[in-house]
Design an enzyme around this catalytic site. Sequence first.
Site, short mmCIF file in Angstrom:
data_model
loop_
_atom_site.label_atom_id
_atom_site.label_comp_id
_atom_site.label_asym_id
_atom_site.label_seq_id
_atom_site.Cartn_x
_atom_site.Cartn_y
_atom_site.Cartn_z
N SER A 269 -7.72 8.24 -33.24
CA SER A 269 -7.98 6.82 -33.48
C SER A 269 -8.08 6.07 -32.16
CB SER A 269 -6.83 6.29 -34.34
OG SER A 269 -7.32 5.41 -35.28
N HIS B 56 -9.71 8.74 -42.45
CA HIS B 56 -9.27 8.55 -41.07
C HIS B 56 -8.01 9.36 -40.77
CE1 HIS B 56 -9.51 6.24 -37.41
NE2 HIS B 56 -8.24 5.91 -37.51
C1 GCU Z 1 -8.42 0.05 -36.24
C2 GCU Z 1 -9.56 -0.14 -35.28
C3 GCU Z 1 -10.13 1.21 -34.84
C4 GCU Z 1 -9.02 2.08 -34.31
C5 GCU Z 1 -7.94 2.16 -35.34
C6 GCU Z 1 -6.68 2.89 -34.88
O1 GCU Z 1 -8.89 0.58 -37.44
O2 GCU Z 1 -10.51 -0.92 -35.90
O3 GCU Z 1 -11.10 1.03 -33.84
O4 GCU Z 1 -9.51 3.35 -33.99
O5 GCU Z 1 -7.47 0.88 -35.68
O6 GCU Z 1 -6.46 3.05 -33.71
O7 GCU Z 1 -5.89 3.24 -35.76
#
Ligand code: GCU
Length: 432
Positions: free
Chosen positions: A272, A413
């Site tokens: 992420s 995710h």
């Molecule tokens: C949010 C953000 C992403 C990021 C994510 C995370 O969703 O929009 O760009 O990757 O957080 O780090 O969990």
Amino acid sequence: MLFRNLLWLVVTSLALLQAQTPPPAAPAKEPPKIVAGVPANYDESKVGAYTLPDPLKLTNGNPVKDAKTWRTKRRPELVKLFEENQFGSSPTRPADRWFDVFDKGTPALDGKAIRRQVTVYFSKDKEGPKMDLLLYLPTAATKPVPMLLNLSFSANSSTVDDPGIKPGEIWGRDKKRVAPPAGRGFGRLNVAPFLTDGFGVATVYYGDIDPDFDGGVPLGVRKLYFKPGQTEPAPGEWGSIGAWAWGLSRALDYLETDKGVDAKKVAIVGVSRLGKTVMWAGAHDERFAMVIASCSGEGGAAISRRDYGEKVKHLNLRFGYQFAANYQKHGDHVDQMPMDAHMLVSLIAPRPLLLQTGDTDYWSDPKGEWAAAKAASPVYKLFGKTTLESSELPPAGKADFNTLGFVMHAGGHGTIPSDWDLFRQFMRMHLK
Ligand code: GCU
């Protein structure tokens, strides 16, 4: 009889189906349509055409035809573009950083590992900021081992299941350091299979380097570098992602001194926002031998010019502190940016890079990551390296592993247990 046979067939095929279907990551949710007042597109037919800047063309317009020109001319140009426009510049290795190896080599994990714990002090000041590095080396190793260095959302003591780990602290809701809640942290790391493969594993908590909230500058490492009177980084200086990436380089500084570690074979992994971080760390610090970026998405490996899922504008509005202030200039016209994600991928060449994501992680645009790897392929080829073989986005579960690697799990995710098996596979391919 016929009925019983049929029933048996149905039951066994269902069981088989279940055994073959990996547990999904985050359940496939409706992706958010409007975030921070800005709509997000999920319709392939509305992505539109885009033209990417050519990674193999120098700023003066001349083509890059060989690896030497890439190394000496184009690569430095691109690093500078990402510093100035996205992540900010970061300082070089601090002269006064030092290491306290307070756990020098304790048998751990049922005797399979030798554990070390080290505090990395970023300056002379014992009070901090400082980072605890936890590492395990396979007991069976007869020579220095390749390593996986993990950047974690959790304190070391909640990342690995081992009672011998120094209790860590994390940033609490009121922006103070607190003891983490008992039990599992986010992103638990199963060390044993890596040891069996002959790899060492190290992990650090990202919050030891810099806190993950707006206004966190006085609480992290960046304040150590302020000029007199300065209270915020300048517009082209590091955001928190730049700081976390810099912290990984400081972890590598220690690993270079550890006799059990083959510091020329250190892979970094993060998910992420920490996937974005390992992309930048690997792009910036060529000492890292491999990058494994999980669901790095927008601002990481996903092409920003591809209008799908999260946009730069969303990052500007919600996570501005993670980037250089200059990144704010680009949210409204990404088509004008001098760089895009394929150039970040290129900066990792010729080293192996694995992009792992999930087929329903729409917000982070899996196809945009695949497209970035495709568009970076000419740079890898300049070094005679193998790139993606797929000519269209491979379905979930189908790994396209060469020097550039891409794979999606079925689901959303995050990193799921089977992804870690793929990370080990990729490490065995390239670091053995
Ligand atoms: C949010 C953000 C992403 C990021 C994510 C995370 O969703 O929009 O760009 O990757 O957080 O780090 O969990």
